[in-house]
Design a protein around this motif. Structure first.
Motif, PDB file in Angstrom:
ATOM      1  N   GLU A  97       2.664 -12.022  -3.579  1.00  0.00           N
ATOM      2  CA  GLU A  97       2.791 -10.582  -3.441  1.00  0.00           C
ATOM      3  C   GLU A  97       3.903 -10.278  -2.452  1.00  0.00           C
ATOM      4  O   GLU A  97       4.262 -11.100  -1.613  1.00  0.00           O
ATOM      5  CB  GLU A  97       1.451 -10.028  -2.923  1.00  0.00           C
ATOM      6  N   ARG A  98       4.429  -9.077  -2.520  1.00  0.00           N
ATOM      7  CA  ARG A  98       5.484  -8.625  -1.615  1.00  0.00           C
ATOM      8  C   ARG A  98       5.110  -7.257  -1.077  1.00  0.00           C
ATOM      9  O   ARG A  98       4.687  -6.385  -1.819  1.00  0.00           O
ATOM     10  CB  ARG A  98       6.789  -8.534  -2.398  1.00  0.00           C
ATOM     11  N   LEU A  99       5.274  -7.075   0.226  1.00  0.00           N
ATOM     12  CA  LEU A  99       5.100  -5.774   0.872  1.00  0.00           C
ATOM     13  C   LEU A  99       6.405  -5.425   1.562  1.00  0.00           C
ATOM     14  O   LEU A  99       6.975  -6.258   2.275  1.00  0.00           O
ATOM     15  CB  LEU A  99       3.992  -5.810   1.924  1.00  0.00           C
ATOM     16  N   SER A 100       6.876  -4.209   1.368  1.00  0.00           N
ATOM     17  CA  SER A 100       8.119  -3.795   2.001  1.00  0.00           C
ATOM     18  C   SER A 100       8.039  -2.310   2.339  1.00  0.00           C
ATOM     19  O   SER A 100       7.573  -1.513   1.534  1.00  0.00           O
ATOM     20  CB  SER A 100       9.293  -4.049   1.053  1.00  0.00           C
ATOM     21  N   CYS A 101       8.489  -1.969   3.539  1.00  0.00           N
ATOM     22  CA  CYS A 101       8.576  -0.573   3.944  1.00  0.00           C
ATOM     23  C   CYS A 101      10.023  -0.258   4.263  1.00  0.00           C
ATOM     24  O   CYS A 101      10.739  -1.086   4.833  1.00  0.00           O
ATOM     25  CB  CYS A 101       7.745  -0.309   5.200  1.00  0.00           C
ATOM     26  N   LEU A 102      10.457   0.945   3.908  1.00  0.00           N
ATOM     27  CA  LEU A 102      11.793   1.385   4.270  1.00  0.00           C
ATOM     28  C   LEU A 102      11.823   2.897   4.420  1.00  0.00           C
ATOM     29  O   LEU A 102      10.948   3.595   3.933  1.00  0.00           O
ATOM     30  CB  LEU A 102      12.843   0.906   3.264  1.00  0.00           C
ATOM     31  N   GLU A 142      13.732  -1.111   8.068  1.00  0.00           N
ATOM     32  CA  GLU A 142      13.111  -1.807   6.939  1.00  0.00           C
ATOM     33  C   GLU A 142      12.259  -2.941   7.474  1.00  0.00           C
ATOM     34  O   GLU A 142      12.613  -3.588   8.455  1.00  0.00           O
ATOM     35  CB  GLU A 142      14.181  -2.373   6.015  1.00  0.00           C
ATOM     36  N   PHE A 143      11.127  -3.169   6.802  1.00  0.00           N
ATOM     37  CA  PHE A 143      10.191  -4.214   7.205  1.00  0.00           C
ATOM     38  C   PHE A 143       9.642  -4.828   5.925  1.00  0.00           C
ATOM     39  O   PHE A 143       9.075  -4.132   5.099  1.00  0.00           O
ATOM     40  CB  PHE A 143       9.076  -3.586   8.038  1.00  0.00           C
ATOM     41  N   GLU A 144       9.846  -6.120   5.763  1.00  0.00           N
ATOM     42  CA  GLU A 144       9.413  -6.778   4.531  1.00  0.00           C
ATOM     43  C   GLU A 144       8.652  -8.059   4.847  1.00  0.00           C
ATOM     44  O   GLU A 144       9.047  -8.821   5.725  1.00  0.00           O
ATOM     45  CB  GLU A 144      10.627  -7.127   3.673  1.00  0.00           C
ATOM     46  N   VAL A 145       7.557  -8.270   4.129  1.00  0.00           N
ATOM     47  CA  VAL A 145       6.817  -9.527   4.161  1.00  0.00           C
ATOM     48  C   VAL A 145       6.836 -10.058   2.729  1.00  0.00           C
ATOM     49  O   VAL A 145       6.333  -9.414   1.817  1.00  0.00           O
ATOM     50  CB  VAL A 145       5.364  -9.338   4.656  1.00  0.00           C
ATOM     51  N   ASN A 146       7.454 -11.233   2.548  1.00  0.00           N
ATOM     52  CA  ASN A 146       7.631 -11.785   1.210  1.00  0.00           C
ATOM     53  C   ASN A 146       7.849 -13.291   1.321  1.00  0.00           C
ATOM     54  O   ASN A 146       8.848 -13.703   1.900  1.00  0.00           O
ATOM     55  CB  ASN A 146       8.828 -11.115   0.544  1.00  0.00           C
ATOM     56  N   PRO A 147       6.920 -14.059   0.814  1.00  0.00           N
ATOM     57  CA  PRO A 147       5.733 -13.659   0.075  1.00  0.00           C
ATOM     58  C   PRO A 147       4.498 -13.507   0.961  1.00  0.00           C
ATOM     59  O   PRO A 147       4.431 -14.027   2.062  1.00  0.00           O
ATOM     60  CB  PRO A 147       5.529 -14.825  -0.889  1.00  0.00           C
ATOM     61  N   VAL A 148       3.552 -12.776   0.419  1.00  0.00           N
ATOM     62  CA  VAL A 148       2.205 -12.690   0.963  1.00  0.00           C
ATOM     63  C   VAL A 148       1.334 -13.458  -0.024  1.00  0.00           C
ATOM     64  O   VAL A 148       1.252 -13.094  -1.191  1.00  0.00           O
ATOM     65  CB  VAL A 148       1.713 -11.225   1.059  1.00  0.00           C
ATOM     66  N   LEU A 155      -5.626 -13.304   3.151  1.00  0.00           N
ATOM     67  CA  LEU A 155      -4.267 -13.579   2.705  1.00  0.00           C
ATOM     68  C   LEU A 155      -3.471 -14.217   3.828  1.00  0.00           C
ATOM     69  O   LEU A 155      -3.948 -14.320   4.952  1.00  0.00           O
ATOM     70  CB  LEU A 155      -3.582 -12.308   2.205  1.00  0.00           C
ATOM     71  N   ALA A 156      -2.269 -14.653   3.514  1.00  0.00           N
ATOM     72  CA  ALA A 156      -1.384 -15.256   4.510  1.00  0.00           C
ATOM     73  C   ALA A 156       0.021 -14.733   4.293  1.00  0.00           C
ATOM     74  O   ALA A 156       0.540 -14.781   3.180  1.00  0.00           O
ATOM     75  CB  ALA A 156      -1.407 -16.775   4.388  1.00  0.00           C
ATOM     76  N   ALA A 157       0.626 -14.232   5.372  1.00  0.00           N
ATOM     77  CA  ALA A 157       2.020 -13.808   5.318  1.00  0.00           C
ATOM     78  C   ALA A 157       2.879 -15.036   5.579  1.00  0.00           C
ATOM     79  O   ALA A 157       2.667 -15.772   6.538  1.00  0.00           O
ATOM     80  CB  ALA A 157       2.282 -12.737   6.369  1.00  0.00           C
ATOM     81  N   VAL A 158       3.846 -15.286   4.711  1.00  0.00           N
ATOM     82  CA  VAL A 158       4.657 -16.489   4.812  1.00  0.00           C
ATOM     83  C   VAL A 158       5.972 -16.231   5.537  1.00  0.00           C
ATOM     84  O   VAL A 158       6.394 -17.013   6.369  1.00  0.00           O
ATOM     85  CB  VAL A 158       4.917 -17.092   3.410  1.00  0.00           C
TER      86      VAL A 158
END
Length: 125
Positions: free
Chosen positions: A8-13, A95-101, A110-113
């Motif tokens: 999964e991917r989470l991203s804020c901008l 911008e803030f991105e966690v990829n992959p989750v 879950l685990a943020a990678v």
């Protein structure tokens, strides 16, 4: 640890037209291939995140596709909500991105990678 095959991917901008938004969808290299992403204006609730995820093709995998266990989508929805809240509380972050989750089986979280944070130089001190 049981992990789903698709991350999964989470991203804020901070979008110039729509303000702060969060995107959630297929992560890793699959994002470029499938473009399976939902966008939500911040702030969001867990229920809004779950409703958006249900519209993704990824949702089928999260329900336990081809004998895999169901994923902990509730943990992902909570994380997305908190991720968005944290982004809103940090105006210097562009911008803030966690990829992959990596979403584990139901009730395992879950685990943020990997994460990337872009800071606006005009607001940092």
């Amino acid at each position: 640890m049981v992990v789903h095959a698709v991350a999964e991917r989470l991203s804020c901008l901070r979008n110039a037209d729509f303000g702060p938004v969060i995107s959630i969808g297929t992560g890793g290299v699959a994002i470029e291939l499938y473009r399976d992403v939902a966008y939500l204006a911040l702030p969001v609730s867990e229920q809004q995140v779950l409703a958006a995820m249900r519209k993704l093709k990824l949702w089928t995998l999260f329900q336990g596709f081809r004998g895999k266990p169901a994923a902990d989508v509730e943990a992902l929805a909570r994380a997305a909500m908190r991720f968005g809240d944290m982004f809103l509380a940090s105006p210097q972050v562009r911008e803030f991105e966690v990829n992959p989750v990596m979403v584990k089986k139901k009730s395992d979280g879950l685990a943020a990678v990997d994460a990337l944070v872009t800071v606006d130089p005009d607001t940092s001190h």
